[in-house]
Design a protein around this motif. Structure first.
Motif, PDB file in Angstrom:
ATOM      1  N   PHE A   1      36.658 -11.680  44.241  1.00  0.00           N
ATOM      2  CA  PHE A   1      35.402 -12.204  44.778  1.00  0.00           C
ATOM      3  C   PHE A   1      34.387 -12.463  43.669  1.00  0.00           C
ATOM      4  CE2 PHE A   1      36.171 -10.022  49.127  1.00  0.00           C
ATOM      5  CZ  PHE A   1      36.998 -11.068  49.505  1.00  0.00           C
ATOM      6  N   GLU A   2      34.343 -11.580  42.690  1.00  0.00           N
ATOM      7  CA  GLU A   2      33.410 -11.757  41.576  1.00  0.00           C
ATOM      8  C   GLU A   2      33.702 -13.054  40.824  1.00  0.00           C
ATOM      9  OE1 GLU A   2      33.727  -8.306  39.165  1.00  0.00           O
ATOM     10  OE2 GLU A   2      32.917  -6.952  40.700  1.00  0.00           O
ATOM     11  N   THR A   3      34.982 -13.348  40.644  1.00  0.00           N
ATOM     12  CA  THR A   3      35.367 -14.553  39.909  1.00  0.00           C
ATOM     13  C   THR A   3      35.045 -15.818  40.691  1.00  0.00           C
ATOM     14  OG1 THR A   3      37.132 -13.380  38.743  1.00  0.00           O
ATOM     15  CG2 THR A   3      37.316 -15.781  38.864  1.00  0.00           C
ATOM     16  N   THR A   4      35.268 -15.782  42.005  1.00  0.00           N
ATOM     17  CA  THR A   4      35.056 -16.984  42.818  1.00  0.00           C
ATOM     18  C   THR A   4      33.610 -17.137  43.267  1.00  0.00           C
ATOM     19  OG1 THR A   4      35.697 -15.769  44.833  1.00  0.00           O
ATOM     20  CG2 THR A   4      37.423 -16.984  43.667  1.00  0.00           C
ATOM     21  N   GLY A   5      32.762 -16.130  43.021  1.00  0.00           N
ATOM     22  CA  GLY A   5      31.358 -16.224  43.395  1.00  0.00           C
ATOM     23  C   GLY A   5      31.060 -15.867  44.836  1.00  0.00           C
ATOM     24  N   PHE A   6      32.018 -15.243  45.512  1.00  0.00           N
ATOM     25  CA  PHE A   6      31.805 -14.809  46.895  1.00  0.00           C
ATOM     26  C   PHE A   6      30.965 -13.539  46.855  1.00  0.00           C
ATOM     27  CE2 PHE A   6      34.015 -13.361  51.049  1.00  0.00           C
ATOM     28  CZ  PHE A   6      33.014 -13.948  51.816  1.00  0.00           C
ATOM     29  N   GLU A   7      29.824 -13.551  47.538  1.00  0.00           N
ATOM     30  CA  GLU A   7      28.871 -12.444  47.410  1.00  0.00           C
ATOM     31  C   GLU A   7      29.286 -11.183  48.151  1.00  0.00           C
ATOM     32  OE1 GLU A   7      25.910 -13.901  51.029  1.00  0.00           O
ATOM     33  OE2 GLU A   7      25.299 -14.138  48.946  1.00  0.00           O
ATOM     34  N   LYS A   8      30.172 -11.295  49.118  1.00  0.00           N
ATOM     35  CA  LYS A   8      30.571 -10.115  49.881  1.00  0.00           C
ATOM     36  C   LYS A   8      31.492  -9.226  49.055  1.00  0.00           C
ATOM     37  CE  LYS A   8      29.950 -11.623  54.626  1.00  0.00           C
ATOM     38  NZ  LYS A   8      30.501 -11.543  55.999  1.00  0.00           N
ATOM     39  N   ARG A   9      31.492  -7.931  49.413  1.00  0.00           N
ATOM     40  CA  ARG A   9      32.386  -6.966  48.791  1.00  0.00           C
ATOM     41  C   ARG A   9      32.963  -6.081  49.884  1.00  0.00           C
ATOM     42  NH1 ARG A   9      31.523 -10.157  45.563  1.00  0.00           N
ATOM     43  NH2 ARG A   9      30.818  -9.958  43.397  1.00  0.00           N
ATOM     44  N   THR A  10      34.181  -5.636  49.685  1.00  0.00           N
ATOM     45  CA  THR A  10      34.797  -4.757  50.658  1.00  0.00           C
ATOM     46  C   THR A  10      34.570  -3.299  50.289  1.00  0.00           C
ATOM     47  OG1 THR A  10      36.862  -4.119  51.732  1.00  0.00           O
ATOM     48  CG2 THR A  10      37.025  -4.898  49.458  1.00  0.00           C
ATOM     49  N   ASP A  11      34.303  -2.472  51.280  1.00  0.00           N
ATOM     50  CA  ASP A  11      34.165  -1.035  51.052  1.00  0.00           C
ATOM     51  C   ASP A  11      35.488  -0.312  51.286  1.00  0.00           C
ATOM     52  OD1 ASP A  11      34.036  -1.576  53.814  1.00  0.00           O
ATOM     53  OD2 ASP A  11      33.089   0.362  54.200  1.00  0.00           O
ATOM     54  N   ILE A  12      36.521  -1.077  51.686  1.00  0.00           N
ATOM     55  CA  ILE A  12      37.873  -0.532  51.839  1.00  0.00           C
ATOM     56  C   ILE A  12      38.712  -1.217  50.763  1.00  0.00           C
ATOM     57  CG2 ILE A  12      39.849  -0.217  53.372  1.00  0.00           C
ATOM     58  CD1 ILE A  12      37.954  -0.635  55.743  1.00  0.00           C
ATOM     59  N   ALA A  13      39.029  -0.512  49.707  1.00  0.00           N
ATOM     60  CA  ALA A  13      39.616  -1.127  48.511  1.00  0.00           C
ATOM     61  C   ALA A  13      40.852  -1.982  48.794  1.00  0.00           C
ATOM     62  CB  ALA A  13      39.962  -0.047  47.494  1.00  0.00           C
ATOM     63  N   ASP A  14      41.655  -1.587  49.790  1.00  0.00           N
ATOM     64  CA  ASP A  14      42.928  -2.260  50.026  1.00  0.00           C
ATOM     65  C   ASP A  14      42.907  -3.218  51.214  1.00  0.00           C
ATOM     66  OD1 ASP A  14      43.951  -0.810  47.906  1.00  0.00           O
ATOM     67  OD2 ASP A  14      44.689   0.808  49.182  1.00  0.00           O
ATOM     68  N   PHE A  15      41.718  -3.560  51.713  1.00  0.00           N
ATOM     69  CA  PHE A  15      41.662  -4.422  52.900  1.00  0.00           C
ATOM     70  C   PHE A  15      40.329  -5.166  52.987  1.00  0.00           C
ATOM     71  CE2 PHE A  15      40.391  -5.283  57.255  1.00  0.00           C
ATOM     72  CZ  PHE A  15      41.502  -5.946  57.754  1.00  0.00           C
TER      73      PHE A  15
ATOM     74  N   TYR B   1      38.459  -8.819  62.740  1.00  0.00           N
ATOM     75  CA  TYR B   1      37.177  -9.112  62.092  1.00  0.00           C
ATOM     76  C   TYR B   1      36.058  -8.235  62.664  1.00  0.00           C
ATOM     77  CZ  TYR B   1      33.077 -11.796  60.587  1.00  0.00           C
ATOM     78  OH  TYR B   1      31.869 -12.169  60.054  1.00  0.00           O
ATOM     79  N   LYS B   2      35.961  -8.170  63.992  1.00  0.00           N
ATOM     80  CA  LYS B   2      34.897  -7.389  64.634  1.00  0.00           C
ATOM     81  C   LYS B   2      35.028  -5.909  64.320  1.00  0.00           C
ATOM     82  CE  LYS B   2      33.790 -10.478  68.501  1.00  0.00           C
ATOM     83  NZ  LYS B   2      33.793 -10.660  69.971  1.00  0.00           N
ATOM     84  N   GLU B   3      36.250  -5.426  64.290  1.00  0.00           N
ATOM     85  CA  GLU B   3      36.462  -3.996  64.019  1.00  0.00           C
ATOM     86  C   GLU B   3      36.046  -3.644  62.597  1.00  0.00           C
ATOM     87  OE1 GLU B   3      36.907  -0.297  65.034  1.00  0.00           O
ATOM     88  OE2 GLU B   3      37.329  -1.920  66.456  1.00  0.00           O
ATOM     89  N   TYR B   4      36.257  -4.565  61.651  1.00  0.00           N
ATOM     90  CA  TYR B   4      35.875  -4.298  60.266  1.00  0.00           C
ATOM     91  C   TYR B   4      34.381  -4.022  60.161  1.00  0.00           C
ATOM     92  CZ  TYR B   4      35.099  -4.816  55.271  1.00  0.00           C
ATOM     93  OH  TYR B   4      34.724  -4.582  53.968  1.00  0.00           O
TER      94      TYR B   4
ATOM     95  N   TYR C   1      36.847   6.292  63.034  1.00  0.00           N
ATOM     96  CA  TYR C   1      38.276   5.973  62.977  1.00  0.00           C
ATOM     97  C   TYR C   1      38.515   4.513  62.602  1.00  0.00           C
ATOM     98  CZ  TYR C   1      38.216  10.349  65.527  1.00  0.00           C
ATOM     99  OH  TYR C   1      37.986  11.641  65.901  1.00  0.00           O
ATOM    100  N   ARG C   2      37.531   3.904  61.975  1.00  0.00           N
ATOM    101  CA  ARG C   2      37.575   2.470  61.653  1.00  0.00           C
ATOM    102  C   ARG C   2      38.813   2.094  60.857  1.00  0.00           C
ATOM    103  NH1 ARG C   2      34.618   0.636  56.933  1.00  0.00           N
ATOM    104  NH2 ARG C   2      34.519  -1.648  56.779  1.00  0.00           N
ATOM    105  N   VAL C   3      39.121   2.825  59.792  1.00  0.00           N
ATOM    106  CA  VAL C   3      40.269   2.500  58.954  1.00  0.00           C
ATOM    107  C   VAL C   3      41.566   2.598  59.751  1.00  0.00           C
ATOM    108  CG1 VAL C   3      41.647   3.224  56.964  1.00  0.00           C
ATOM    109  CG2 VAL C   3      39.160   3.102  56.773  1.00  0.00           C
ATOM    110  N   HIS C   4      41.707   3.638  60.541  1.00  0.00           N
ATOM    111  CA  HIS C   4      42.926   3.819  61.334  1.00  0.00           C
ATOM    112  C   HIS C   4      43.100   2.684  62.340  1.00  0.00           C
ATOM    113  CE1 HIS C   4      43.562   7.799  59.667  1.00  0.00           C
ATOM    114  NE2 HIS C   4      42.323   8.130  59.990  1.00  0.00           N
ATOM    115  N   ILE C   5      42.003   2.265  62.950  1.00  0.00           N
ATOM    116  CA  ILE C   5      42.064   1.170  63.926  1.00  0.00           C
ATOM    117  C   ILE C   5      42.439  -0.134  63.229  1.00  0.00           C
ATOM    118  CG2 ILE C   5      40.724  -0.202  65.560  1.00  0.00           C
ATOM    119  CD1 ILE C   5      39.042   2.333  66.085  1.00  0.00           C
ATOM    120  N   LEU C   6      41.824  -0.371  62.063  1.00  0.00           N
ATOM    121  CA  LEU C   6      42.145  -1.585  61.313  1.00  0.00           C
ATOM    122  C   LEU C   6      43.616  -1.598  60.889  1.00  0.00           C
ATOM    123  CD1 LEU C   6      38.956  -1.919  59.075  1.00  0.00           C
ATOM    124  CD2 LEU C   6      39.699  -3.539  60.838  1.00  0.00           C
ATOM    125  N   GLN C   7      44.127  -0.454  60.490  1.00  0.00           N
ATOM    126  CA  GLN C   7      45.537  -0.373  60.101  1.00  0.00           C
ATOM    127  C   GLN C   7      46.450  -0.762  61.260  1.00  0.00           C
ATOM    128  OE1 GLN C   7      45.372   3.748  58.771  1.00  0.00           O
ATOM    129  NE2 GLN C   7      45.775   3.122  56.655  1.00  0.00           N
TER     130      GLN C   7
END
Length: 296
Positions: free
Chosen positions: A15-29, A149-152, A158-164
């Motif tokens: 994201f940093e390279t492409t200029g996308f301002e968002k960042r994920t707080d879940i490193a692998d998703f 998307y909404k769950e993220y 239990y957000r991570v478990h639900i997303l998984q």
């Protein structure tokens, strides 16, 4: 000096390279919508690889283009596509493109006990990585992406478990669609299936691999078997198919790009420009320079 293809290890690094301002707080998703990309964000990305998987659902595509190596796909409307860390990918986006993108590492699905690569073969280089969907399939699948998307963005212990679980469900839904779409076509023979996988591998790997034996090893057959099946199904040997692909891409670059011949040689995987020039002349009876001049 041979050009190196950029490789991104982390989602936020990409994201940093492409200029996308968002960042994920879940490193692998991460999941986002195409229409969230700002207008001043990168509109074009040169070839790269990344250490995470990608599932994208493109609804409206405009003139967006997705490339695996030098193989372009411009018919992206209502398309589902899959990328793995093995793919060399580049793209040109359109600001009117809509749909979803999901990034994840296999570590995010560490609870899954199956063989990931075997279970979800649409990520493999030897398989077709694009699925064209009808309207009914689009509506059904879009709801799954929307749910993810909404769950993220929903705070939950239990957000991570639900997303998984949602992600795994989405992948199995994609697998089901792959099987349904595949069943519509005539069932190929084992020889035809092998050659089809070989053709896909060449499309994805011709920059790195130029020898029949390298492809035979990936397909768990002998080079002789691969050559015989290719000759029987396509009328040309496996070696000839690889050479045709290289020449096809070389001619396209010579005709349409402004790169000099040395840069073209490196970009399609030759260690030395002289090797490329010799190969091109052996295949076409003309030099790259002569071919380029003839197209002007």
């Amino acid at each position: 000096m041979k050009q190196n293809i950029k490789r991104f290890n982390e989602i936020n690094e990409f994201f940093e390279t492409t200029g996308f301002e968002k960042r994920t707080d879940i490193a692998d998703f991460f999941v986002f919508r195409f229409d969230e990309l700002p207008k001043d964000n990168a509109l074009k990305m040169p070839p790269y690889q990344k250490d995470f998987y990608q599932v994208s659902l493109i609804l409206n595509s405009g003139n967006a283009v997705a490339n695996i190596n030098e193989q372009s796909n411009k018919a992206l409307e209502n398309t589902l596509y899959f990328l793995s860390p093995d793919h060399i990918f580049s793209w040109q986006r359109n600001m009117r493109t809509t749909g979803f993108v999901v990034y994840f590492k296999t570590e995010f699905l560490n609870f899954f006990s199956g063989n990931f690569k075997n279970e979800f073969s649409f990520f493999n280089l030897s398989e077709q990585n694009f699925l064209k969907l009808d309207i009914e399939q689009i509506v059904e699948l879009a709801s799954d992406f929307e749910k993810l998307y909404k769950e993220y963005y929903t705070p939950n212990a239990y957000r991570v478990h639900i997303l998984q679980s949602f992600l795994l469900s989405l992948l199995f839904k994609c697998k089901s669609l792959q099987e349904v779409i595949g069943s519509i076509n005539i069932n190929p023979s084992k020889k035809q299936e092998l050659v089809f996988q070989f053709q896909n591998l060449v499309t994805n790997c011709y920059i790195k691999h130029k020898q029949v034996g390298e492809y035979a090893k990936k397909l768990n057959v002998s080079a002789n078997t691969l050559n015989q099946n290719s000759k029987e199904v396509l009328g040309i040997t496996a070696k000839e198919l690889i050479s045709e692909k290289i020449i096809q891409e070389a001619k396209k670059l010579l005709k349409y790009s402004a790169e000099d011949i040395s840069e073209i040689a490196y970009s399609i995987g030759f260690e030395e420009p002289t090797h490329f020039i010799r190969f091109f002349k052996n295949q076409t009876s003309t030099t790259p320079k002569e071919y380029r001049n003839s197209q002007m």
